[in-house]
Design a protein around this motif. Structure first.
Motif, mmCIF file in Angstrom:
data_model
loop_
_atom_site.group_PDB
_atom_site.id
_atom_site.type_symbol
_atom_site.label_atom_id
_atom_site.label_comp_id
_atom_site.label_asym_id
_atom_site.label_seq_id
_atom_site.Cartn_x
_atom_site.Cartn_y
_atom_site.Cartn_z
ATOM 1 N N ASP A 73 -23.219 12.478 -3.048
ATOM 2 C CA ASP A 73 -22.322 13.629 -3.142
ATOM 3 C C ASP A 73 -22.702 14.601 -2.028
ATOM 4 N N LEU A 74 -21.829 14.732 -1.012
ATOM 5 C CA LEU A 74 -22.151 15.594 0.120
ATOM 6 C C LEU A 74 -22.340 17.039 -0.314
ATOM 7 N N GLY A 75 -21.515 17.515 -1.218
ATOM 8 C CA GLY A 75 -21.653 18.882 -1.692
ATOM 9 C C GLY A 75 -22.989 19.121 -2.370
ATOM 10 N N ALA A 76 -23.407 18.172 -3.195
ATOM 11 C CA ALA A 76 -24.693 18.305 -3.884
ATOM 12 C C ALA A 76 -25.845 18.244 -2.886
ATOM 13 N N THR A 77 -25.699 17.426 -1.855
ATOM 14 C CA THR A 77 -26.756 17.315 -0.848
ATOM 15 C C THR A 77 -26.847 18.596 -0.031
ATOM 16 N N ARG A 78 -25.706 19.155 0.343
ATOM 17 C CA ARG A 78 -25.710 20.433 1.056
ATOM 18 C C ARG A 78 -26.318 21.538 0.188
ATOM 19 N N ALA A 79 -25.989 21.525 -1.092
ATOM 20 C CA ALA A 79 -26.536 22.538 -2.000
ATOM 21 C C ALA A 79 -28.057 22.410 -2.094
ATOM 22 N N TRP A 80 -28.561 21.180 -2.084
ATOM 23 C CA TRP A 80 -30.010 20.959 -2.119
ATOM 24 C C TRP A 80 -30.669 21.517 -0.857
ATOM 25 N N ALA A 81 -30.069 21.245 0.291
ATOM 26 C CA ALA A 81 -30.618 21.757 1.546
ATOM 27 C C ALA A 81 -30.611 23.283 1.560
ATOM 28 N N ASP A 82 -29.498 23.874 1.138
ATOM 29 C CA ASP A 82 -29.390 25.330 1.139
ATOM 30 C C ASP A 82 -30.384 25.963 0.169
ATOM 31 N N LYS A 83 -30.503 25.367 -1.001
ATOM 32 C CA LYS A 83 -31.439 25.873 -2.007
ATOM 33 C C LYS A 83 -32.869 25.817 -1.495
ATOM 34 N N THR A 84 -33.209 24.707 -0.850
ATOM 35 C CA THR A 84 -34.570 24.544 -0.337
ATOM 36 C C THR A 84 -34.890 25.599 0.719
ATOM 37 N N GLU A 85 -33.961 25.788 1.664
ATOM 38 C CA GLU A 85 -34.208 26.773 2.716
ATOM 39 C C GLU A 85 -34.267 28.186 2.145
ATOM 40 N N LYS A 86 -33.401 28.492 1.194
ATOM 41 C CA LYS A 86 -33.381 29.831 0.601
ATOM 42 C C LYS A 86 -34.667 30.097 -0.182
ATOM 43 N N GLU A 87 -35.129 29.098 -0.913
ATOM 44 C CA GLU A 87 -36.305 29.279 -1.769
ATOM 45 C C GLU A 87 -37.589 29.403 -0.967
ATOM 46 N N PHE A 88 -37.715 28.615 0.101
ATOM 47 C CA PHE A 88 -38.973 28.578 0.845
ATOM 48 C C PHE A 88 -38.897 29.241 2.220
ATOM 49 N N GLY A 89 -37.701 29.645 2.613
ATOM 50 C CA GLY A 89 -37.562 30.363 3.869
ATOM 51 C C GLY A 89 -37.449 29.491 5.096
ATOM 52 N N ARG A 90 -37.547 28.182 4.928
ATOM 53 C CA ARG A 90 -37.489 27.273 6.070
ATOM 54 C C ARG A 90 -37.405 25.834 5.562
ATOM 55 N N VAL A 91 -36.956 24.946 6.440
ATOM 56 C CA VAL A 91 -37.018 23.507 6.188
ATOM 57 C C VAL A 91 -37.455 22.856 7.495
ATOM 58 N N ASP A 92 -38.563 22.155 7.456
ATOM 59 C CA ASP A 92 -39.134 21.563 8.665
ATOM 60 C C ASP A 92 -38.950 20.056 8.745
#
Length: 252
Positions: A73-92
């Motif tokens: 599910d592309l929407g769910a995957t995008r939501a996971w990426a956004d949530k991760t970056e918002k929660e931790f401030g970055r995605v490396d």
């Protein structure tokens, strides 16, 4: 919440692992968290994911987080990426370890239902994770890495593995297109993120050896060695890693 630090080589980095509940995923969680990264693990199987996360937490504390995500599910995957970056401030990083295999006795006996399944597991999950994490990885300021694990058959397809080999070849092409995007967006300064492919023959882990104590597993890559190679992607500049195939088995 911010990434925890402990002085390891990946200290402060936030790395997402897709397909984290399998043997390779479990090894990656332990290796990345042990090197100092905060690891955000995703899998479609909540029970197996919880077991993998708990095993990593027992070794490295609360640096491993689990999210049940439907990567089809592309929407769910995008939501996971956004949530991760918002929660931790970055995605490396995004480490793609979603796998699957189906084979046939011969080319003529290939069942296209196998392709229907493998296209989802091997190709669609790569498309979704790469599209979802592309921009966040660029915002890492040089630390962003997308890692695909591929298989040598993508370069020398076998008659009974047509569906599997074609799926891996498509996933490689998609990942290299992502690498080209990083290259173009980097301009004169070079890519500020990297997409790379780690090519294996097959994976082996301790449970497989226990089940088949007399097997040689010639040319197989241990999941611990794969995890070491994955962690090593952050030890080299993005310019060196981007668009590269890193062979962990002899090229066919």
């Amino acid at each position: 919440m911010h990434a925890e630090t402990n002085g390891g080589p990946l200290d402060g980095l936030v790395i997402a692992v897709a397909g984290a509940a399998g043997p390779a995923g479990r090894a990656a969680l332990l290796r990345l968290a042990g090197a100092g990264a905060t690891v955000v693990a995703a899998d479609a199987d909540p029970t197996r994911l919880a077991e993998a996360v708990e095993a990593a937490r027992q070794a490295h504390g609360a640096k491993v987080i689990g999210d049940t995500v439907d990567l089809l599910d592309l929407g769910a995957t995008r939501a996971w990426a956004d949530k991760t970056e918002k929660e931790f401030g970055r995605v490396d990083g995004l480490v793609h370890l979603v796998g699957g295999w189906r084979g046939a006795p011969s080319f003529a006996e290939t069942d296209l239902k196998d392709w229907d399944l493998l296209e989802k597991l091997l190709v669609r999950t790569v498309q979704h994770t790469s599209l979802a994490f592309h921009d966040a990885l660029l915002r890492g300021g040089g630390t962003g890495r997308y890692a695909l694990v591929s298989q040598a058959g993508a370069h020398k397809p076998q008659a009974g593995n047509a569906a599997y080999n074609a799926g891996k070849a498509a996933a490689e092409a998609w990942t290299l297109a992502m690498a080209d995007s990083f290259r173009k967006l980097g301009g004169e300064d070079g890519p500020q993120a990297a997409a790379a492919i780690l090519v294996i023959k097959a994976l082996v882990h301790d449970a497989m050896r226990a089940e088949r104590p007399n097997a040689k597993f010639a040319g197989f890559t241990d999941v611990q060695d794969l995890a070491d190679e994955i962690a090593g992607l952050w030890e080299r500049p993005a310019q060196e890693v981007n668009g590269q195939r890193l062979w962990l088995t002899p090229e066919p």
